[in-house]
Design a protein around this motif. Structure first.
Motif, PDB file in Angstrom:
ATOM      1  N   LEU A   1       0.818  -1.217   0.000  1.00 28.12           N
ATOM      2  CA  LEU A   1       0.000   0.000   0.000  1.00 28.12           C
ATOM      3  C   LEU A   1       0.853   1.270   0.000  1.00 28.12           C
TER       4      LEU A   1
ATOM      5  N   ASP B   1      11.473   2.790   4.233  1.00 25.63           N
ATOM      6  CA  ASP B   1      11.194   1.352   4.404  1.00 25.63           C
ATOM      7  C   ASP B   1      12.400   0.669   5.026  1.00 25.63           C
ATOM      8  N   LEU B   2      12.126  -0.094   6.046  1.00 26.31           N
ATOM      9  CA  LEU B   2      13.184  -0.858   6.715  1.00 26.31           C
ATOM     10  C   LEU B   2      13.677  -1.986   5.816  1.00 26.31           C
TER      11      LEU B   2
ATOM     12  N   MET C   1      14.201  -2.215  -1.278  1.00 22.99           N
ATOM     13  CA  MET C   1      12.772  -1.902  -1.488  1.00 22.99           C
ATOM     14  C   MET C   1      12.538  -0.400  -1.649  1.00 22.99           C
TER      15      MET C   1
ATOM     16  N   SER D   1      14.143   2.346  10.914  1.00 23.14           N
ATOM     17  CA  SER D   1      12.960   1.696  11.461  1.00 23.14           C
ATOM     18  C   SER D   1      12.102   2.750  12.140  1.00 23.14           C
ATOM     19  N   VAL D   2      10.807   2.668  11.938  1.00 21.60           N
ATOM     20  CA  VAL D   2       9.898   3.606  12.616  1.00 21.60           C
ATOM     21  C   VAL D   2       9.825   3.321  14.115  1.00 21.60           C
TER      22      VAL D   2
ATOM     23  N   ASN E   1       2.256   4.044   7.649  1.00 23.62           N
ATOM     24  CA  ASN E   1       1.803   2.862   6.932  1.00 23.62           C
ATOM     25  C   ASN E   1       2.635   1.617   7.248  1.00 23.62           C
TER      26      ASN E   1
ATOM     27  N   HIS F   1       3.755  -0.641  14.719  1.00 16.77           N
ATOM     28  CA  HIS F   1       2.508   0.034  14.330  1.00 16.77           C
ATOM     29  C   HIS F   1       2.223   1.239  15.221  1.00 16.77           C
TER      30      HIS F   1
ATOM     31  N   THR G   1      -2.653   4.119   9.555  1.00 19.86           N
ATOM     32  CA  THR G   1      -3.239   2.951   8.902  1.00 19.86           C
ATOM     33  C   THR G   1      -3.712   1.984   9.978  1.00 19.86           C
TER      34      THR G   1
ATOM     35  N   TYR H   1      -1.972  -7.215  17.040  1.00 23.89           N
ATOM     36  CA  TYR H   1      -2.159  -6.340  15.880  1.00 23.89           C
ATOM     37  C   TYR H   1      -3.431  -5.497  16.029  1.00 23.89           C
TER      38      TYR H   1
ATOM     39  N   LYS I   1      -3.641  -1.507  16.203  1.00 32.18           N
ATOM     40  CA  LYS I   1      -4.382  -0.783  15.159  1.00 32.18           C
ATOM     41  C   LYS I   1      -5.472   0.102  15.754  1.00 32.18           C
TER      42      LYS I   1
ATOM     43  N   PRO J   1      -7.646  -0.371   5.546  1.00 32.52           N
ATOM     44  CA  PRO J   1      -7.627  -0.825   4.147  1.00 32.52           C
ATOM     45  C   PRO J   1      -7.868  -2.323   3.993  1.00 32.52           C
TER      46      PRO J   1
ATOM     47  N   ALA K   1      -6.481  -4.959   0.989  1.00 36.55           N
ATOM     48  CA  ALA K   1      -5.788  -5.071  -0.295  1.00 36.55           C
ATOM     49  C   ALA K   1      -4.882  -6.291  -0.299  1.00 36.55           C
TER      50      ALA K   1
ATOM     51  N   THR L   1      -1.582  -7.758  -0.549  1.00 35.62           N
ATOM     52  CA  THR L   1      -0.159  -7.424  -0.438  1.00 35.62           C
ATOM     53  C   THR L   1       0.543  -8.644   0.130  1.00 35.62           C
ATOM     54  N   ARG L   2       1.829  -8.526   0.344  1.00 35.44           N
ATOM     55  CA  ARG L   2       2.538  -9.700   0.896  1.00 35.44           C
ATOM     56  C   ARG L   2       2.036 -10.066   2.291  1.00 35.44           C
ATOM     57  N   LEU L   3       1.426  -9.101   2.985  1.00 39.77           N
ATOM     58  CA  LEU L   3       0.900  -9.396   4.324  1.00 39.77           C
ATOM     59  C   LEU L   3      -0.404 -10.182   4.271  1.00 39.77           C
TER      60      LEU L   3
HETATM   61  P1  NAI Z   1       3.558  -4.647   3.183  1.00 35.76           P
HETATM   62  O1  NAI Z   1       4.295  -5.679   3.965  1.00 35.76           O
HETATM   63  O2  NAI Z   1       3.662  -4.689   1.718  1.00 35.76           O
HETATM   64  O3  NAI Z   1       3.954  -3.191   3.663  1.00 35.76           O
HETATM   65  C1  NAI Z   1       4.452  -2.880   4.932  1.00 35.76           C
HETATM   66  C2  NAI Z   1       5.799  -2.237   4.745  1.00 35.76           C
HETATM   67  O4  NAI Z   1       6.283  -1.763   6.007  1.00 35.76           O
HETATM   68  C3  NAI Z   1       6.861  -3.212   4.212  1.00 35.76           C
HETATM   69  O5  NAI Z   1       7.404  -2.701   3.019  1.00 35.76           O
HETATM   70  C4  NAI Z   1       7.872  -3.305   5.345  1.00 35.76           C
HETATM   71  O6  NAI Z   1       9.208  -3.473   4.885  1.00 35.76           O
HETATM   72  C5  NAI Z   1       7.671  -1.978   6.053  1.00 35.76           C
HETATM   73  N1  NAI Z   1       8.120  -2.017   7.447  1.00 35.76           N
HETATM   74  C6  NAI Z   1       7.906  -2.995   8.352  1.00 35.76           C
HETATM   75  N2  NAI Z   1       8.466  -2.676   9.529  1.00 35.76           N
HETATM   76  C7  NAI Z   1       9.022  -1.457   9.376  1.00 35.76           C
HETATM   77  C8  NAI Z   1       9.719  -0.582  10.235  1.00 35.76           C
HETATM   78  N3  NAI Z   1       9.968  -0.930  11.508  1.00 35.76           N
HETATM   79  N4  NAI Z   1      10.151   0.601   9.752  1.00 35.76           N
HETATM   80  C9  NAI Z   1       9.909   0.963   8.474  1.00 35.76           C
HETATM   81  N5  NAI Z   1       9.264   0.148   7.600  1.00 35.76           N
HETATM   82  C10 NAI Z   1       8.817  -1.035   8.052  1.00 35.76           C
HETATM   83  O7  NAI Z   1       2.016  -4.777   3.615  1.00 35.76           O
HETATM   84  P2  NAI Z   1       0.760  -3.802   3.381  1.00 35.76           P
HETATM   85  O8  NAI Z   1      -0.406  -4.669   3.365  1.00 35.76           O
HETATM   86  O9  NAI Z   1       1.016  -2.885   2.256  1.00 35.76           O
HETATM   87  O10 NAI Z   1       0.718  -3.003   4.760  1.00 35.76           O
HETATM   88  C11 NAI Z   1       0.697  -1.592   4.861  1.00 35.76           C
HETATM   89  C12 NAI Z   1      -0.080  -1.208   6.095  1.00 35.76           C
HETATM   90  O11 NAI Z   1      -1.458  -1.499   5.907  1.00 35.76           O
HETATM   91  C13 NAI Z   1       0.339  -1.961   7.357  1.00 35.76           C
HETATM   92  O12 NAI Z   1       0.313  -1.072   8.449  1.00 35.76           O
HETATM   93  C14 NAI Z   1      -0.726  -3.000   7.497  1.00 35.76           C
HETATM   94  O13 NAI Z   1      -0.870  -3.442   8.834  1.00 35.76           O
HETATM   95  C15 NAI Z   1      -1.925  -2.226   7.015  1.00 35.76           C
HETATM   96  N6  NAI Z   1      -3.080  -3.028   6.636  1.00 35.76           N
HETATM   97  C16 NAI Z   1      -3.051  -3.739   5.475  1.00 35.76           C
HETATM   98  C17 NAI Z   1      -4.153  -4.463   5.117  1.00 35.76           C
HETATM   99  C18 NAI Z   1      -4.223  -5.179   3.821  1.00 35.76           C
HETATM  100  O14 NAI Z   1      -5.299  -5.702   3.493  1.00 35.76           O
HETATM  101  N7  NAI Z   1      -3.137  -5.241   3.046  1.00 35.76           N
HETATM  102  C19 NAI Z   1      -5.333  -4.577   5.982  1.00 35.76           C
HETATM  103  C20 NAI Z   1      -5.286  -3.723   7.136  1.00 35.76           C
HETATM  104  C21 NAI Z   1      -4.170  -3.003   7.438  1.00 35.76           C
END
Ligand code: NAI
Length: 302
Positions: A20, A39-40, A53, A74-75, A101, A125, A151, A166, A170, A196, A198, A200-202
């Protein structure tokens, strides 16, 4: 009507190396924003790290004629948050937009949840949003302008099996956003939460057959609108996924009142449960003060 633009605006997007966050970054940059792509670069469970990334996303933005700079902090530490904001100030001179995010998953049923799985998830988070947003908020206050997104997730807002860590993080973000909206109001700083949906890898293994209909790009339009100058919405929560965008809200029902100076008994609660639970005529308080003000005349009058 003209297109919504972000020229001269500087956006920080955490976790923007994929999923996202990447879509938010690409869209804002395509509309003129200078973007810090944080991004970490680790794994979905928060282990590991790397530069690739964030770098790839920055290259993609630059190749399309946009402005972006990577950040690999890292955040989840105060130093990381400061570093991310410093990257924005050093490279672009200001910060107007923060999109919190970054995220990881450590799903376990509650009985099996280990302390490190709780801490890692709260750190990224919930604390992560504090650590990035606080130094940015100080700049926003000074410049009397800011747009913040957190997010959240349906896992917290509505509940989901195996995600106590989680879900708590959240829903904590919703609380953070609500208070930021209250504190930011007089400085033209808005704060809103998205939940959201979507692929994604999660989530690719969790969404089942719907996954391919849930493109992360479908979330970015709402986020970009919420962080635009012309949008003054604040203190809101939105569910966004597929092509649906819907308001989510915390409502306060009219309730049941026994009377000023009286104390509801256990049996009073049982006898008046229907009225306590009735949602007809609910309101949506904009702050705790708002709720208190609405209660005051009821207490005086009864
Ligand atoms: P994603 O895994 O593609 O994106 C998360 C990104 O955060 C990754 O690129 C990761 O490297 C980065 N990250 C992780 N720890 C970090 C840190 N300590 N410092 C900096 N970067 C860090 O997954 P997605 O789905 O795009 O997730 C984005 C956000 O949306 C997350 O907060 C997730 O919990 C939230 N979310 C996503 C949903 C979905 O359906 N995909 C549903 C609800 C929430």
């Amino acid at each position: 009507m003209s297109d919504i633009r972000f020229d001269d605006r500087v956006a920080i997007i955490t976790g923007a190396g994929g999923g996202l966050g990447k879509e938010h970054a690409l869209l804002l940059a395509s509309r003129g924003a200078a973007v810090v792509v944080n991004d970490l670069g680790g794994n979905p469970d928060g282990t590991g790290s790397g530069h690739t990334m964030a770098e790839i996303v920055c290259k993609e933005i630059e190749a399309a004629g946009g402005k972006a700079v990577p950040n690999y902090d890292s955040v989840s530490t105060p130093e990381g948050g400061e570093g991310i904001v410093k990257t924005a100030i050093d490279n672009f001179g200001r910060v107007d937009i923060v999109i919190n995010n970054a995220g990881i998953l450590r799903d376990k049923s509650f009985a099996n949840l280990a302390t490190p799985d709780l801490e890692a998830v709260l750190d990224v988070h919930l604390k992560g949003a504090f650590f990035v947003t606080q130094p940015a908020f100080r700049h926003m206050k000074e410049q009397k302008y800011g747009r913040i997104i957190v997010t959240a997730s349906a896992a917290g807002v509505f509940g989901n099996f195996g995600q106590t860590n989680y879900g708590a993080a959240k829903m904590g973000l919703v609380g953070l956003s609500n208070v930021l909206a209250v504190e930011g109001a007089k400085y033209n700083i808005t704060s809103n939460a998205i939940a959201p949906i979507a692929k994604t890898r999660l989530t690719e293994d969790l969404l089942g057959p719907m996954a391919d209909k849930l493109d992360p790009a479908q979330v970015a339009g709402l986020v970009a609108y919420l962080v635009s100058e012309e949008c003054t919405l604040t203190h809101e929560i939105f569910s966004v996924g597929g092509s649906r965008i819907a308001r989510v809200f915390v409502g306060l029902a009219k309730g049941w009142i026994k009377g000023a100076g009286t104390t509801p008994t256990i049996e009073d609660v049982r006898e008046n449960l229907e009225q306590i639970m009735d949602t007809e005529g609910y309101t949506i308080p904009r702050s705790a003060q708002d709720e208190l003000m609405a209660l005051a005349p009821l207490m005086a009058g009864s």
